[in-house]
Design a protein around this motif. Structure first.
Motif, mmCIF file in Angstrom:
data_model
loop_
_atom_site.group_PDB
_atom_site.id
_atom_site.type_symbol
_atom_site.label_atom_id
_atom_site.label_comp_id
_atom_site.label_asym_id
_atom_site.label_seq_id
_atom_site.Cartn_x
_atom_site.Cartn_y
_atom_site.Cartn_z
ATOM 1 N N MET A 1 58.870 46.228 43.775
ATOM 2 C CA MET A 1 58.414 45.496 43.905
ATOM 3 C C MET A 1 56.686 45.317 42.735
ATOM 4 O O MET A 1 56.986 46.699 42.697
ATOM 5 N N LYS A 2 57.071 44.929 41.720
ATOM 6 C CA LYS A 2 56.032 44.773 40.402
ATOM 7 C C LYS A 2 55.112 44.760 40.748
ATOM 8 O O LYS A 2 54.788 43.664 41.602
ATOM 9 N N THR B 1 39.833 48.856 45.534
ATOM 10 C CA THR B 1 40.771 50.349 45.195
ATOM 11 C C THR B 1 42.042 50.216 44.943
ATOM 12 O O THR B 1 42.686 51.194 43.798
ATOM 13 N N GLN B 2 43.382 49.759 45.062
ATOM 14 C CA GLN B 2 44.513 50.269 45.262
ATOM 15 C C GLN B 2 45.206 49.306 45.771
ATOM 16 O O GLN B 2 46.111 49.231 45.865
ATOM 17 N N PRO B 3 45.034 47.693 45.189
ATOM 18 C CA PRO B 3 45.726 46.842 44.830
ATOM 19 C C PRO B 3 47.571 46.397 44.602
ATOM 20 O O PRO B 3 48.228 46.405 45.427
ATOM 21 N N PHE B 4 47.528 47.716 43.835
ATOM 22 C CA PHE B 4 49.146 47.731 43.009
ATOM 23 C C PHE B 4 49.975 49.166 44.031
ATOM 24 O O PHE B 4 50.588 50.028 43.357
ATOM 25 N N LEU B 5 48.626 49.841 44.865
ATOM 26 C CA LEU B 5 49.302 50.761 45.251
ATOM 27 C C LEU B 5 50.906 50.239 45.861
ATOM 28 O O LEU B 5 51.491 49.671 46.322
ATOM 29 N N ARG B 6 52.133 51.618 45.565
ATOM 30 C CA ARG B 6 53.743 51.388 46.301
ATOM 31 C C ARG B 6 53.882 50.175 44.950
ATOM 32 O O ARG B 6 55.582 50.578 45.327
ATOM 33 N N CYS B 7 53.767 49.878 43.946
ATOM 34 C CA CYS B 7 55.105 48.901 43.255
ATOM 35 C C CYS B 7 55.002 49.905 42.529
ATOM 36 O O CYS B 7 55.276 51.426 42.096
ATOM 37 N N SER B 8 56.469 49.879 41.673
ATOM 38 C CA SER B 8 57.434 50.849 41.377
ATOM 39 C C SER B 8 57.208 50.839 40.102
ATOM 40 O O SER B 8 58.286 52.234 39.251
ATOM 41 N N ASP B 9 56.312 49.917 39.263
ATOM 42 C CA ASP B 9 56.467 50.217 37.570
ATOM 43 C C ASP B 9 54.799 50.852 37.403
ATOM 44 O O ASP B 9 53.983 50.220 36.761
ATOM 45 N N GLN B 10 53.932 51.752 37.916
ATOM 46 C CA GLN B 10 53.348 52.442 38.053
ATOM 47 C C GLN B 10 52.937 53.507 36.243
ATOM 48 O O GLN B 10 51.571 53.557 36.562
ATOM 49 N N ASP B 11 53.766 53.141 35.980
ATOM 50 C CA ASP B 11 53.348 53.847 34.025
ATOM 51 C C ASP B 11 53.042 52.458 33.321
ATOM 52 O O ASP B 11 52.589 52.526 32.695
ATOM 53 N N SER B 12 52.589 51.129 33.764
ATOM 54 C CA SER B 12 52.514 50.034 32.926
ATOM 55 C C SER B 12 51.118 49.719 33.942
ATOM 56 O O SER B 12 50.818 50.210 35.192
ATOM 57 N N PRO B 13 49.891 49.475 32.813
ATOM 58 C CA PRO B 13 48.936 49.903 32.537
ATOM 59 C C PRO B 13 48.587 48.525 34.140
ATOM 60 O O PRO B 13 49.372 47.383 34.214
ATOM 61 N N ASP B 14 47.716 48.566 34.487
ATOM 62 C CA ASP B 14 47.182 47.457 35.972
ATOM 63 C C ASP B 14 46.394 46.030 35.230
ATOM 64 O O ASP B 14 45.746 46.513 34.777
ATOM 65 N N PRO B 15 47.665 45.033 35.760
ATOM 66 C CA PRO B 15 46.910 43.446 35.412
ATOM 67 C C PRO B 15 45.289 43.896 35.458
ATOM 68 O O PRO B 15 44.434 44.619 36.690
ATOM 69 N N VAL B 16 44.867 43.157 35.210
ATOM 70 C CA VAL B 16 43.099 42.961 34.956
ATOM 71 C C VAL B 16 42.716 41.607 36.786
ATOM 72 O O VAL B 16 43.623 40.909 36.789
ATOM 73 N N ILE B 17 41.909 42.172 37.509
ATOM 74 C CA ILE B 17 42.548 41.336 38.362
ATOM 75 C C ILE B 17 40.770 40.655 38.286
ATOM 76 O O ILE B 17 39.593 41.537 39.090
ATOM 77 N N LYS B 18 40.417 39.481 38.544
ATOM 78 C CA LYS B 18 39.683 38.336 39.350
ATOM 79 C C LYS B 18 39.192 38.362 40.439
ATOM 80 O O LYS B 18 40.163 37.454 41.591
ATOM 81 N N TYR B 19 38.443 38.921 40.948
ATOM 82 C CA TYR B 19 38.446 38.951 42.522
ATOM 83 C C TYR B 19 37.442 38.159 42.906
ATOM 84 O O TYR B 19 37.034 37.663 42.069
ATOM 85 N N GLU B 20 37.970 37.556 44.536
ATOM 86 C CA GLU B 20 37.680 35.553 44.475
ATOM 87 C C GLU B 20 37.138 36.503 46.142
ATOM 88 O O GLU B 20 37.970 36.727 47.342
#
Ligand SMILES: Nc1ncnc2c1ncn2[C@@H]1O[C@H](COP(=O)(O)OP(=O)(O)O)[C@@H](O)[C@H]1O
Ligand SMILES: [Mg+2]
Length: 317
Positions: free
Chosen positions: A1-2, A123-142
């Motif tokens: 999962m990316k 705090t950790q929306p991208f936990l367990r993503c396979s592309d951990q080395d890529s920068p985290d996308p910017v998230i706008k909270y809703e």
């Protein structure tokens, strides 16, 4: 999962696509406007005479508050709250009505502050993503507010889509046995497959995803939620190994359609998966004074323990 797949499963991404087939909702991603600027907020701190204690007034968000109240009203007076991905399902025990049904902003705040699922989104929306080395996308909270709808848990199903094919369907509330599912297995599976091919297939941004549906008592199917195809999403009566391996499940899909699993007897009934998030019932009863007898027992116990230790002390002397 990316990471991108997680981004695509945010409410504000999928809701506009499937609006006609899901529960009416309102989502607000605008930055919260406060009347207090930072410097004003500082002025709100009142120093007491001896300068050892301070009192700060709680921040207020009048514009945000009125927007939320307006949304609640337009959705019929009570709502089901969520953040970009998750609802505070693990915190319903703390609410006075033991439910996620909210009619005010303070109801929503209480649930959000008490929920580990909400903390996960923050705090950790991208936990367990396979592309951990890529920068985290910017998230706008809703803040998502959905019209409150009494859903019968036996009508909820989770559907797994791989390469745009519906490969598996699981009863969502798998801890319970529902006789009607056993009786209507074929009918339910077919209704969900039709719903998928007519409204969902090829319409989403990804070819792998998980969607949740509700089949109402008239047999109509509704979309409830969209989730990432990967371990952050509970695979319920399947395992992620099975779903991703291309083995038996994929073979069955090709030959006879999606695998459909549900709890088949009372014997397999298990405790609710959210139970472990709660504090002990006794603790709640004692702290709220709900159960006076429990409180009396507790005080008696304390008293006898105290007496015992006093006795011990006196025999030691
Ligand atoms: N609008 C609603 N009104 C009442 N209950 C709801 C509503 N939407 C969802 N639920 C209930 O809450 C559960 C979780 O909702 P869902 O949107 O899937 O959140 P999550 O992704 O955090 O699990 C659903 O299985 C359903 O039982
Ligand atoms: Mg979900």
């Amino acid at each position: 999962m990316k990471k991108e797949q997680v981004v695509n499963c945010q409410f504000s991404v999928w809701y506009p696509i499937f609006k006609k087939h899901t529960i009416k909702s309102d989502h607000n991603t605008q930055p919260i406007q406060t009347t207090n600027s930072d410097s004003d907020a500082e002025e709100d701190v009142q120093w007491s005479d001896d300068e050892t204690t301070t009192t700060a007034t709680a921040p207020e968000f009048p514009e945000f508050t009125s927007k939320v109240l307006e949304a609640i009203n337009s959705l019929g007076g009570s709502v089901f709250p969520k953040l970009n991905w998750s609802a505070p399902r693990d915190a319903n025990w703390i609410a006075l009505n033991s439910s996620l049904q909210c009619s005010s902003l303070s109801d929503i705040f209480l649930l959000f502050k008490s929920s580990d699922f909400i903390a996960h989104d923050l705090t950790q929306p991208f936990l367990r993503c396979s592309d951990q080395d890529s920068p985290d996308p910017v998230i706008k909270y809703e803040l998502v507010l959905r019209k409150w709808s009494e859903l019968i848990p036996g009508g909820e199903f989770r559907c797994f889509v791989k390469e745009n094919k519906l490969i598996a369907i699981s009863q969502r509330d798998y801890t319970q046995f529902y006789h009607h599912i056993l009786k209507q297995e074929e009918l339910i599976s077919q209704a969900i497959q039709d719903f998928f091919s007519q409204h969902i297939q090829y319409n989403f941004l990804d070819e792998d995803f998980v969607f949740d549906v509700y089949r109402d008592c008239q047999g109509r199917v509704w979309l409830i939620d969209l989730n990432a195809f990967g371990e952050v999403t509970d695979s319920l009566l399947f395992s992620w190994d099975e779903l991703t391996s291309g083995g038996e499940i994929a073979r069955q899909q090709q030959q006879e359609g999606p695998a459909f699993r549900y709890t088949t007897s009372e014997v397999t009934v298990q405790p609710s998966p959210c139970l472990s998030y709660r504090i002990p019932r006794d603790f709640v009863d004692l702290s709220t004074g709900e159960d006076a007898y429990k409180l009396i027992d507790f005080l008696k116990l304390k008293k006898s323990q105290q007496e015992e230790s006093e006795e011990e002390e006196s025999t030691l002397q």
